[in-house]
Scaffold this active site. Structure first.
Site, PDB file in Angstrom:
ATOM      1  N   ASP A 275       0.816  -1.216   0.000  1.00 26.59           N
ATOM      2  CA  ASP A 275       0.000   0.000   0.000  1.00 26.59           C
ATOM      3  C   ASP A 275       0.846   1.262   0.000  1.00 26.59           C
ATOM      4  O   ASP A 275       0.403   2.307  -0.473  1.00 26.59           O
ATOM      5  CB  ASP A 275      -0.934  -0.016   1.214  1.00 26.59           C
ATOM      6  CG  ASP A 275      -2.010   1.069   1.109  1.00 26.59           C
ATOM      7  OD1 ASP A 275      -2.724   1.075   0.100  1.00 26.59           O
ATOM      8  OD2 ASP A 275      -2.117   1.892   2.035  1.00 26.59           O
TER       9      ASP A 275
ATOM     10  N   PRO B  80      -6.019  -3.694   1.555  1.00 28.75           N
ATOM     11  CA  PRO B  80      -5.016  -4.455   2.305  1.00 28.75           C
ATOM     12  C   PRO B  80      -3.645  -3.788   2.249  1.00 28.75           C
ATOM     13  O   PRO B  80      -3.389  -2.928   1.398  1.00 28.75           O
ATOM     14  CB  PRO B  80      -4.996  -5.800   1.568  1.00 28.75           C
ATOM     15  CG  PRO B  80      -5.324  -5.429   0.153  1.00 28.75           C
ATOM     16  CD  PRO B  80      -6.324  -4.300   0.252  1.00 28.75           C
ATOM     17  N   GLU B  81      -2.769  -4.229   3.125  1.00 29.67           N
ATOM     18  CA  GLU B  81      -1.429  -3.643   3.157  1.00 29.67           C
ATOM     19  C   GLU B  81      -0.545  -4.187   2.038  1.00 29.67           C
ATOM     20  O   GLU B  81       0.320  -3.475   1.536  1.00 29.67           O
ATOM     21  CB  GLU B  81      -0.767  -3.904   4.517  1.00 29.67           C
ATOM     22  CG  GLU B  81       0.554  -3.193   4.678  1.00 29.67           C
ATOM     23  CD  GLU B  81       1.034  -3.179   6.112  1.00 29.67           C
ATOM     24  OE1 GLU B  81       2.250  -3.258   6.310  1.00 29.67           O
ATOM     25  OE2 GLU B  81       0.207  -3.091   7.023  1.00 29.67           O
ATOM     26  N   GLN B  82      -0.742  -5.454   1.660  1.00 24.46           N
ATOM     27  CA  GLN B  82       0.078  -6.024   0.591  1.00 24.46           C
ATOM     28  C   GLN B  82      -0.723  -7.079  -0.153  1.00 24.46           C
ATOM     29  O   GLN B  82      -1.503  -7.827   0.452  1.00 24.46           O
ATOM     30  CB  GLN B  82       1.361  -6.636   1.149  1.00 24.46           C
ATOM     31  CG  GLN B  82       2.354  -7.064   0.070  1.00 24.46           C
ATOM     32  CD  GLN B  82       3.658  -7.564   0.652  1.00 24.46           C
ATOM     33  OE1 GLN B  82       3.675  -8.167   1.716  1.00 24.46           O
ATOM     34  NE2 GLN B  82       4.762  -7.343  -0.045  1.00 24.46           N
TER      35      GLN B  82
ATOM     36  N   GLU C 227      -3.943  -6.434   6.689  1.00 24.89           N
ATOM     37  CA  GLU C 227      -4.153  -5.317   7.607  1.00 24.89           C
ATOM     38  C   GLU C 227      -4.479  -4.028   6.859  1.00 24.89           C
ATOM     39  O   GLU C 227      -4.007  -3.795   5.754  1.00 24.89           O
ATOM     40  CB  GLU C 227      -2.903  -5.086   8.458  1.00 24.89           C
ATOM     41  CG  GLU C 227      -2.564  -6.228   9.398  1.00 24.89           C
ATOM     42  CD  GLU C 227      -1.281  -5.969  10.172  1.00 24.89           C
ATOM     43  OE1 GLU C 227      -0.720  -4.853  10.046  1.00 24.89           O
ATOM     44  OE2 GLU C 227      -0.838  -6.878  10.890  1.00 24.89           O
TER      45      GLU C 227
END
Length: 418
Positions: free
Chosen positions: A257, A310-312, A349
């Site tokens: 992200d 999402p973060e990744q 996350e």
């Protein structure tokens, strides 16, 4: 906004704060994270000073002594940050003790040769030029600019050469200034170095030998990204992502992200240069790339149960498989997710990162298309919906974007700052 009482309280607090008295959470030592201190404290103080001395704020609105205190405190912070550059290369150490000037480095073990180096990453070392240049300009003390130029020289002349032109790795040896890794991308540990290049060009009225190379390097990095790391998930040609790589330079077909800042930054830089009448090639193609990346980052927010990204995430670069990691190919959950959405989540996350929101904001301001404004309003409402009066921390980060109310119980400072 007319909230002068709040600003007065802030100014009074800042003027009375002893920035040399650092009390860490464990009560031991006075170790300061140089990166955070530069971009948050120093950047915040200088931005506030610039705003309150600009035409946006009528003279006499605030006590001139309190406004001057912003700059005085910025100098205090800047002077105490200087020792972090006392390394053989001139790259900043990770931590500096404000009381003694002693520095500490983080250590990095190279997975390719198992050698451990005193290191720092590209985002930390490269994200100093805006704040240090501005501090030099408003004080007349050129030592801050000189420290930034010395450190930045290792980036515009990377050694060894990166896997693709201008797409530098993340880890540097602070003893030599050499790059340790080849893990390119706009990802965390590299991101804001690329962001600052074009912003420093736009800001900097006095170009030094090093800073004159910022714009060519940024343009080279954008072109190299367009040529080498732009990817679309199999079956989803409408999505445009910028793959990152591992330490050896192998494409992972994944993105985080943090890298979503690139959409706005590429759009911002290319649009500015077009308006400036620049003769640089491919500016229109760069602007389109910026919008495409921004839209593709927004897409993530529209395909989760929380309305948050999402973060990744990763994708398949060939039908039914990912050539980087075969365990991803054999993962049934990933396979099903790819069929439904074109991507699979590597880290679920949502940690309040602002990069996608920032890029969407740039898209709205530059194009005037209300669609982008609506996108950010929807994200804001998703954040609001995920808050809960029963939560220990309001507007907490989310542990899993597919599980509503999966609170992590923390609220990062950049939620408010950015």
């Amino acid at each position: 906004m007319g909230l002068t009482d709040i600003v007065n309280a802030q100014l009074t607090h800042i003027a009375s704060t002893d920035f040399t008295n650092v009390i860490p959470p464990n009560g031991v030592g006075q170790q300061v994270n140089g990166f955070d201190a530069i971009i948050r404290y120093l950047g915040g103080l200088l931005s506030a000073y610039d705003l309150l001395t600009s035409d946006f704020v009528p003279e006499g609105t605030y006590d001139a002594r309190l406004i001057s205190a912003l700059l005085k405190q910025a100098v205090v912070v800047g002077e105490h940050l200087k020792p972090q550059f006392n390394t053989p290369s001139g790259l900043p150490a990770s931590f500096v003790d404000f009381a003694t000037g002693m520095i500490n480095n983080t250590m990095y073990k190279d997975p390719l040769n198992n050698v451990t180096y005193p290191d720092n990453n590209a985002a930390v070392c490269g994200t100093i030029i805006l704040e240090f240049y501005r501090l030099s300009d408003v004080t007349g003390d050129q030592s801050y600019r000189q420290l930034a130029d010395r450190a930045e020289a290792y980036f515009v002349h990377p050694n060894p050469a990166p896997a693709y032109p201008y797409l530098i790795g993340s880890e540097l040896d602070v003893e030599t200034g050499n790059f340790i890794t080849f893990d390119f991308g706009c990802k965390a540990t590299i991101d804001s170095f690329l962001e600052y290049l074009v912003k420093s060009y736009i800001y900097n009225p006095r170009k030094s030998l090093v800073s004159s190379q910022y714009l060519p390097f940024w343009l080279g990095a954008v072109q190299s990204s367009l040529t080498n790391i732009v990817e679309s998930p199999v079956g989803y040609p409408q999505l445009t992502y910028l793959t990152q790589a591992d330490a050896s330079g192998a494409k992972e077909h994944a993105m985080d992200d943090y890298a979503c800042f690139a959409g706005g930054n590429i759009l911002y830089g290319s649009t500015y240069l077009q308006k400036e009448g620049s003769s640089a090639d491919n500016l229109a193609a760069y602007a389109k790339l910026g919008l495409d990346v921004t839209s593709s980052c927004h897409y993530l927010y529209t395909t989760t149960a929380t309305g948050l990204g999402p973060e990744q995430w990763g994708w398949f670069d060939q039908p039914g498989k990912n050539t980087f990691n075969q365990t991803w190919t054999n993962n049934v959950t990933y396979q099903n997710s790819v069929k439904q959405r074109g991507y699979f989540i590597l880290n679920p996350e949502y940690d309040s990162f602002p990069e996608s929101i920032e890029s969407i904001w740039y898209a709205y301001r530059i194009t005037g298309n209300q669609m982008y404004q609506d996108w950010n309003w929807a994200i804001f409402n998703s954040i609001k919906a995920e808050s809960d009066s029963a939560a220990r921390v309001q507007y907490s980060s989310i542990m899993n974007v597919y599980i509503p109310k999966s609170f992590m119980g923390d609220l990062p400072s950049f939620y408010f700052a950015e």
